[in-house]
Design a protein around this motif. Structure first.
Motif, mmCIF file in Angstrom:
data_model
loop_
_atom_site.group_PDB
_atom_site.id
_atom_site.type_symbol
_atom_site.label_atom_id
_atom_site.label_comp_id
_atom_site.label_asym_id
_atom_site.label_seq_id
_atom_site.Cartn_x
_atom_site.Cartn_y
_atom_site.Cartn_z
ATOM 1 N N GLN A 71 0.823 -1.227 0.000
ATOM 2 C CA GLN A 71 0.000 0.000 0.000
ATOM 3 C C GLN A 71 0.849 1.265 0.000
ATOM 4 O O GLN A 71 0.594 2.187 -0.771
ATOM 5 C CB GLN A 71 -0.912 0.006 1.227
ATOM 6 N N VAL B 131 -7.966 -0.172 -2.431
ATOM 7 C CA VAL B 131 -7.186 -1.070 -1.563
ATOM 8 C C VAL B 131 -8.142 -1.719 -0.557
ATOM 9 O O VAL B 131 -9.253 -1.253 -0.364
ATOM 10 C CB VAL B 131 -6.069 -0.327 -0.787
ATOM 11 N N GLY C 144 0.279 1.971 5.443
ATOM 12 C CA GLY C 144 -0.376 2.795 4.424
ATOM 13 C C GLY C 144 -0.789 4.151 4.986
ATOM 14 O O GLY C 144 -0.605 5.195 4.353
#
Length: 378
Positions: free
Chosen positions: A309, A328, A335
């Motif tokens: 990510q 995602v 992330g």
């Protein structure tokens, strides 16, 4: 004298890699203090210093100053030069996977293409392995318009913790700029590929891992191939270990990957008598566990797995000034940290829209239009 450098002040040791990458790309000098100041072992870790040395090696005119205790770091980025036949020893406190992501992000915007030989640990349980990098990270870069010629990772020899001894050769092409992406369709899984490895142990370990993993996958889809990579002699590095890296490819060309490795921890090999060595996890459990992990990653949804990510968001933020939209699964802590760092350095905000019907999240941003200036300047 020239004007005094103004530093961006940051605190703490978290996400040092990204801070250094963004500092280099945005040409923003940083001053990070309070690095593990209250720890029993304060200051920068060996792998963090190694990363700084690596950046010094590929950049021209970059200044790194660390105080005596290692709790304060001044980093003034230079021009990313790149170059051929570079060599860097990554040490053994983290694996080569720790260095690959920052290296590739900086290397794409270098003056000359990079080819570098990295020595150290190739597979460990903590960082993404070199196999995952080959199977998943490289195709991810191609989505953003990175050319496939000149982009490769060759595994010369493997190294397991604690002593490493592995060696890979990474080549990175240079790009003028990155393309924006609209990447929302994750597709259905059509095939599963993987690589198992073993160093300084019987090759039977790999067959057990593969057999266990296939036992889970074959109930779900027919196209499962896991290759073996048994190394002997100097190519097997210095320590015994085994592990496996799996990647699921979807109908829309997304790659979802997981990996693991089993080996003795630092200090366990020498200090304990041979009979009392900790039992390593049996290979069939490793196979079952990793297969379940892959199914979990697939179930989360999204076009990349949770370890990728951060890289995905960075590439979106650095792309041409156009709208990028990506999907995602659940946002990973890494992330979220990445999104904060991007806002800090590049001043780019992502719009985050949860998609309750699938349990995924859609992120949208306008790239900062980062151009490769190293080529023009010099």
């Amino acid at each position: 004298m020239g004007k005094k450098t103004s530093y961006k002040r940051l605190k703490g040791s978290q996400s040092l890699r990204q801070r250094l990458v963004l500092s280099t790309l945005a040409s923003t000098p940083v001053l990070i203090d309070d690095i593990r100041a209250d720890d029993t072992m304060p200051g920068l870790r060996p792998h963090e210093i190694s990363l700084l040395r690596l950046l010094e090696r590929i950049c021209d005119d970059c200044v790194v100053e660390i105080n005596e205790t290692g709790t304060e770091l001044e980093y003034k980025p230079g021009i990313v030069m790149g170059g051929r036949n570079l060599v860097h020893d990554c040490g053994v406190s983290r694996s080569i996977g720790y260095f690959l992501e920052p290296l590739i992000l900086v290397g794409l915007f270098a003056k000359k293409p990079i080819s570098i030989r990295l020595r150290g640990i190739t597979n460990d349980p903590k960082d993404p392995s070199v196999d995952t990098f080959r199977s998943t990270t490289l195709p991810l870069l191609k989505r953003f318009g990175v050319p496939s010629e000149g982009l490769e990772l060759k595994i010369e020899s493997r190294g397991s913790p604690p002593d490493g001894g592995g060696e890979v050769i990474l080549t990175i092409p240079i790009v003028d700029r990155l393309m924006a992406v609209r990447w929302l369709d994750e597709g259905m899984v059509k095939r599963i590929r993987g690589v198992s490895f073993s160093t300084r142990v019987s090759s039977q370990f790999e067959n057990s891992m593969i057999h266990a993993a296939r036992g889970i996958f074959n109930r779900l889809l027919p196209d499962v191939h896991i290759f073996t990579d048994h190394r002997a002699g100097p190519q097997a590095g210095k320590s015994p270990g085994y592990g496996i890296s799996l990647v699921a490819e979807t109908t829309s060309g997304c790659f979802i990957s997981v990996d693991t490795a089993v080996s003795y921890a630092r200090g366990e090999v020498d200090e304990i008598e041979y009979d009392e060595k900790r039992e390593l996890m049996p290979p069939d459990n490793v196979g079952e566990q990793i297969a379940s992990c892959l199914l979990e990653e697939i179930a989360k949804g999204g076009v990349v797995d949770s370890t990728h990510q951060g890289l995905l968001f960075l590439l979106c933020a650095l792309s041409e000034p156009d709208v990028s939209k990506v999907r995602v699964g659940k946002l990973s802590p890494y992330g979220i940290e990445t999104l904060r760092n991007i806002f800090d350095f590049l001043d780019i905000r992502f719009d985050i829209m949860p998609d309750p019907s699938t349990g995924t999240v859609i992120l949208r941003c306008v790239g900062c239009g980062y151009k490769n200036l190293s080529r023009k300047l010099s």
